[in-house]
Each structure stands twice: as C-alpha cells, then as structure tokens.
Design a protein around this motif. Structure first.
Motif, PDB file in Angstrom:
ATOM      1  N   PHE A 277       1.078  -0.883  -0.096  1.00  0.00           N
ATOM      2  CA  PHE A 277      -0.041  -0.163  -0.501  1.00  0.00           C
ATOM      3  C   PHE A 277       0.860   1.340  -0.486  1.00  0.00           C
ATOM      4  CE2 PHE A 277      -2.837   3.299   1.909  1.00  0.00           C
ATOM      5  CZ  PHE A 277      -3.843   2.693   1.684  1.00  0.00           C
ATOM      6  N   ASP A 278       0.765   2.149  -1.040  1.00  0.00           N
ATOM      7  CA  ASP A 278       1.927   2.952  -1.367  1.00  0.00           C
ATOM      8  C   ASP A 278       1.178   4.163  -0.611  1.00  0.00           C
ATOM      9  OD1 ASP A 278       3.342   5.122  -1.777  1.00  0.00           O
ATOM     10  OD2 ASP A 278       3.251   4.993  -3.445  1.00  0.00           O
ATOM     11  N   LEU A 279       1.653   5.068   0.262  1.00  0.00           N
ATOM     12  CA  LEU A 279       0.658   5.711   1.357  1.00  0.00           C
ATOM     13  C   LEU A 279       0.728   7.646   0.556  1.00  0.00           C
ATOM     14  CD1 LEU A 279       2.028   5.122   5.167  1.00  0.00           C
ATOM     15  CD2 LEU A 279      -0.628   4.967   3.464  1.00  0.00           C
ATOM     16  N   ASN A 280       2.385   7.679  -0.358  1.00  0.00           N
ATOM     17  CA  ASN A 280       2.598   8.722  -1.107  1.00  0.00           C
ATOM     18  C   ASN A 280       1.380   8.815  -2.211  1.00  0.00           C
ATOM     19  OD1 ASN A 280       4.717   8.940  -0.443  1.00  0.00           O
ATOM     20  ND2 ASN A 280       5.573   7.518  -1.341  1.00  0.00           N
TER      21      ASN A 280
ATOM     22  N   ASN B  24      -2.357   8.294  -1.548  1.00  0.00           N
ATOM     23  CA  ASN B  24      -3.108   9.548  -1.525  1.00  0.00           C
ATOM     24  C   ASN B  24      -2.943  10.709  -0.394  1.00  0.00           C
ATOM     25  OD1 ASN B  24      -5.839  10.607   0.394  1.00  0.00           O
ATOM     26  ND2 ASN B  24      -6.215   7.935   0.878  1.00  0.00           N
TER      27      ASN B  24
ATOM     28  N   SER C   2      -3.618  13.136   1.132  1.00  0.00           N
ATOM     29  CA  SER C   2      -4.386  13.177   2.616  1.00  0.00           C
ATOM     30  C   SER C   2      -3.033  13.125   3.856  1.00  0.00           C
ATOM     31  CB  SER C   2      -5.657  13.083   3.222  1.00  0.00           C
ATOM     32  OG  SER C   2      -6.080  12.015   2.873  1.00  0.00           O
ATOM     33  N   TYR C   3      -2.975  11.960   3.564  1.00  0.00           N
ATOM     34  CA  TYR C   3      -1.318  11.394   4.321  1.00  0.00           C
ATOM     35  C   TYR C   3      -0.316  12.115   4.734  1.00  0.00           C
ATOM     36  CZ  TYR C   3      -4.495   6.958   4.087  1.00  0.00           C
ATOM     37  OH  TYR C   3      -5.671   5.963   4.050  1.00  0.00           O
ATOM     38  N   LYS C   4      -0.612  13.025   3.485  1.00  0.00           N
ATOM     39  CA  LYS C   4       1.093  14.088   3.856  1.00  0.00           C
ATOM     40  C   LYS C   4       0.523  15.169   4.474  1.00  0.00           C
ATOM     41  CE  LYS C   4       2.293  12.830  -1.103  1.00  0.00           C
ATOM     42  NZ  LYS C   4       2.269  13.164  -2.153  1.00  0.00           N
TER      43      LYS C   4
END
Length: 179
Positions: free
Chosen positions: A152-155, A157, A159-161
C-alpha cells in the motif's frame, strides 16, 4: 512402492510475494520404481472464504422466546492458473523413471490481489497444488501455501501528507485528608 518423497520449493525462501510478481519453483519427486502417469499438473489458486452465524431471539405470539440461527457464508476466487508440467489429461501414459525427478514451474500473479489473511471468521489464501495424474488410480497431490502482500503506497493519498499535531493534556489533583 511408488513415491518416496514429493516436495515443492519456491524461489523465495520465505514463500512471500507481492501482487504482480512472478513465482518460480519446482516440484521434486523421488520414486522408488518407475511410475506410469498421464501427466503432472500444477494449479495456482487465490481465494477468500468467510463464514459466521448470527443468533436472534424472538418472542412468539404466545409469549415464548424462540432462538433462530442464521448462517452467513461467502466465497470469492481471485485467480486460478493451471497447466501440465508433463503430459496432458487426454494424452498417452508416460513412464517416469525411478530416482529423483525435478519439474520447474512458473506463474505471474495478477497485479491486484488482497493480502493473505487467516482469521476467526474467514481467510484469504494462496496455494500451489501439484498433482501426479495417474490413469485408473487415485491421483497423488502435493500442496503448499504461499503468502501474498498487497503493498500500500501511502504517497498515493494526498491526505496522508498533511502533518498532524499531537497535544497531550494531563491533569493532576492533590487530595489529602485530616484524621
């Protein structure tokens, strides 16, 4: 008389793969005598299953309580790949000589798969099954599980930044009594 050993080995020592990767492996047989087979078949499968029971108590018109159980089940197949490593299901018999025999296999996993999971109410499983297809006799199967991880690439989304602040509040009270 027949198979002394049957083992499946994968190219990844942890038997763990990401969706989209290619699995390479081999089946190693050790025969104590020559074996007549129709073929050697390999099957890769990814599936999910869930099952749980709900109980409900209902009051009847005469004032009694009745309990009813409802069973819920679900099954989903994510992929299935199967082919013959040797021979075919409609071909002539093949004689495999005694001793150690090694057959290589490969399978490209689909690019989108859920992660492996085992739980109280269900599972997501990935398996490899190699079958020694024998005419007029019971087939001999060797099976193993492998793990799939869905990265799962958090980059992806935005809103995760966004940075998050953490505040912690502690309250203290002083209490004493006089005797």
């Amino acid at each position: 008389m027949g198979i002394k050993e049957a083992n499946i080995y994968l190219d990844n020592q942890w038997n763990t793969y990401y969706a989209g990767q290619t699995i390479n492996g081999r089946i190693e047989y050790v025969f104590d005598s020559p074996k007549k087979v129709r073929g050697i078949h390999v099957k890769f499968k990814g599936e999910a299953h869930t099952e749980w029971c709900e109980s409900r108590n209902q009051e009847t018109s005469d004032g009694k309580t009745e309990s009813t159980d409802t069973m819920h089940t679900g099954h989903e197949e994510y992929f299935q790949v199967s082919y013959y490593l040797l021979g075919s299901n409609s071909g002539n018999e093949i004689e495999i000589p005694a001793g150690k025999q090694v057959y290589n296999f490969t399978c490209a996993l689909p690019p989108v798969l859920p992660s492996s999971f085992e739980g109280q109410y269900g599972y997501v499983r990935y398996t490899i099954k190699v079958t020694l297809d024998r005419p007029w006799k019971f087939d001999q199967e060797t099976k193993m599980a492998f793990t799939v991880i869905n990265a799962f690439d958090l980059n992806l989304n935005p809103s995760y930044k966004v940075s998050k602040d953490l505040e912690e509040h502690n309250s203290f009270f002083f209490c004493y009594s006089i005797y």
